[in-house]
Scaffold this active site. Structure first.
Site, PDB file in Angstrom:
ATOM      1  N   CYS A  50      30.783  33.401  47.400  1.00  0.00           N
ATOM      2  CA  CYS A  50      32.181  33.822  47.282  1.00  0.00           C
ATOM      3  C   CYS A  50      32.642  34.463  48.596  1.00  0.00           C
ATOM      4  O   CYS A  50      31.854  35.061  49.322  1.00  0.00           O
ATOM      5  CB  CYS A  50      32.322  34.825  46.137  1.00  0.00           C
ATOM      6  SG  CYS A  50      34.043  35.359  45.864  1.00  0.00           S
ATOM      7  N   ASP A  52      34.323  37.014  48.843  1.00  0.00           N
ATOM      8  CA  ASP A  52      34.439  38.465  48.635  1.00  0.00           C
ATOM      9  C   ASP A  52      33.754  39.254  49.764  1.00  0.00           C
ATOM     10  O   ASP A  52      32.592  38.995  50.088  1.00  0.00           O
ATOM     11  CB  ASP A  52      33.803  38.819  47.283  1.00  0.00           C
ATOM     12  CG  ASP A  52      34.156  40.218  46.826  1.00  0.00           C
ATOM     13  OD1 ASP A  52      33.854  41.176  47.568  1.00  0.00           O
ATOM     14  OD2 ASP A  52      34.731  40.363  45.734  1.00  0.00           O
ATOM     15  N   ARG A  54      32.532  42.037  49.836  1.00  0.00           N
ATOM     16  CA  ARG A  54      31.408  42.882  49.430  1.00  0.00           C
ATOM     17  C   ARG A  54      30.107  42.109  49.283  1.00  0.00           C
ATOM     18  O   ARG A  54      29.075  42.670  48.915  1.00  0.00           O
ATOM     19  CB  ARG A  54      31.741  43.562  48.087  1.00  0.00           C
ATOM     20  CG  ARG A  54      32.957  44.465  48.160  1.00  0.00           C
ATOM     21  CD  ARG A  54      33.454  44.833  46.784  1.00  0.00           C
ATOM     22  NE  ARG A  54      33.929  43.652  46.048  1.00  0.00           N
ATOM     23  CZ  ARG A  54      34.398  43.678  44.813  1.00  0.00           C
ATOM     24  NH1 ARG A  54      34.441  44.819  44.153  1.00  0.00           N
ATOM     25  NH2 ARG A  54      34.836  42.575  44.224  1.00  0.00           N
ATOM     26  N   HIS A 106      28.827  36.436  41.996  1.00  0.00           N
ATOM     27  CA  HIS A 106      28.610  37.882  41.897  1.00  0.00           C
ATOM     28  C   HIS A 106      29.378  38.437  40.707  1.00  0.00           C
ATOM     29  O   HIS A 106      30.438  37.919  40.339  1.00  0.00           O
ATOM     30  CB  HIS A 106      29.029  38.583  43.192  1.00  0.00           C
ATOM     31  CG  HIS A 106      30.488  38.514  43.484  1.00  0.00           C
ATOM     32  ND1 HIS A 106      31.359  39.551  43.223  1.00  0.00           N
ATOM     33  CD2 HIS A 106      31.260  37.527  43.999  1.00  0.00           C
ATOM     34  CE1 HIS A 106      32.586  39.199  43.585  1.00  0.00           C
ATOM     35  NE2 HIS A 106      32.561  37.969  44.053  1.00  0.00           N
ATOM     36  N   CYS A 109      33.641  39.507  40.119  1.00  0.00           N
ATOM     37  CA  CYS A 109      34.385  38.571  40.972  1.00  0.00           C
ATOM     38  C   CYS A 109      35.867  38.533  40.563  1.00  0.00           C
ATOM     39  O   CYS A 109      36.203  38.226  39.414  1.00  0.00           O
ATOM     40  CB  CYS A 109      33.781  37.172  40.857  1.00  0.00           C
ATOM     41  SG  CYS A 109      34.588  35.971  41.945  1.00  0.00           S
TER      42      CYS A 109
HETATM   43 ZN    ZN Z   1      34.125  36.690  44.091  1.00  0.00          ZN
END
Ligand code: ZN
Length: 207
Positions: A50, A52, A54, A106, A109
């Site tokens: 992803c 993302d 993080r 994750h 999400c």
């Molecule tokens: Zn995500």
């Protein structure tokens, strides 16, 4: 100063300065580091994860530059008409000859949440339709879960499993297995709350 405040005050020029420090530090630790990277990359792993912020791929598995080939998009989705993702997969498998493809989702999400809550965020809603398709295939199981939080977590997992299947069904992986190439596909999920990766799907290979 709290970390989030410090982060909010960073400017691109600060990132360039940090880059100079990072490069100098690398050379201090290993003078031939960049010379070696220039000559070739031979990663054994392709990471499909992803976008993302993080979930920084190299960092959470402790791999250095040159060791992980990476494709990231929102909600780690593999679509058979996505030329970008397919090109990465084909290059990784056929040219770089990676031995492992890791699809990593994750918990927490935002893309999965938007899909499950049918949020309207713009063009990206169309992208999340793929996650809604996964949810629709598992309506019975998801409906039995006691809370929205539990449904969200489970859909994060189910999405990884669906994308592993999508990777396996590509002509790229099917052809690699048909010619006896060593290649396995893994489904993992990362906990933003504890930093731990968990294996969801057992190793899948052509054997
Ligand atoms: Zn995500």
């Amino acid at each position: 100063m709290p970390d989030d405040q410090a982060s909010a005050e960073k400017h691109p020029v600060d990132l360039l300065a940090r880059n100079r420090e990072w490069a100098a530090d690398r050379i201090r630790q290993d003078p031939a580091f960049f010379e070696r990277l220039v000559k070739q990359q031979s990663p054994k792993f392709l990471w499909i994860g992803c976008s993302d912020s993080r979930v920084p791929a190299n960092e959470i598995v402790g791999l250095a530059p040159g060791e992980l080939f990476v494709h990231r998009n929102v909600a780690n989705i593999v679509v058979h008409s996505d030329l970008n993702c397919l090109a990465v997969l084909q290059y990784a498998v056929d040219v770089l000859q990676v031995e492992h493809v890791i699809v990593c989702g994750h918990y927490g999400c935002g893309g999965i949440r938007a899909a499950i809550e049918n949020q309207r965020l713009g063009l990206i809603d169309n992208w999340f339709r793929h996650v809604q398709d996964v949810a629709r295939h598992h309506t019975e199981e998801l409906d039995l879960l006691p809370t929205n939080a539990a449904r969200w977590d489970r859909l994060c997992e189910l999405n990884v499993e669906a994308q592993v299947e999508a990777v396996i069904r590509t002509t790229i992986v099917q052809d690699a297995w048909a010619r006896g190439q060593r290649l396995s596909v893994h489904g993992w999920i990362y906990g933003i709350h504890d930093g731990i990766l968990r294996e969801l799907t057992a190793l899948r290979d052509g054997a």
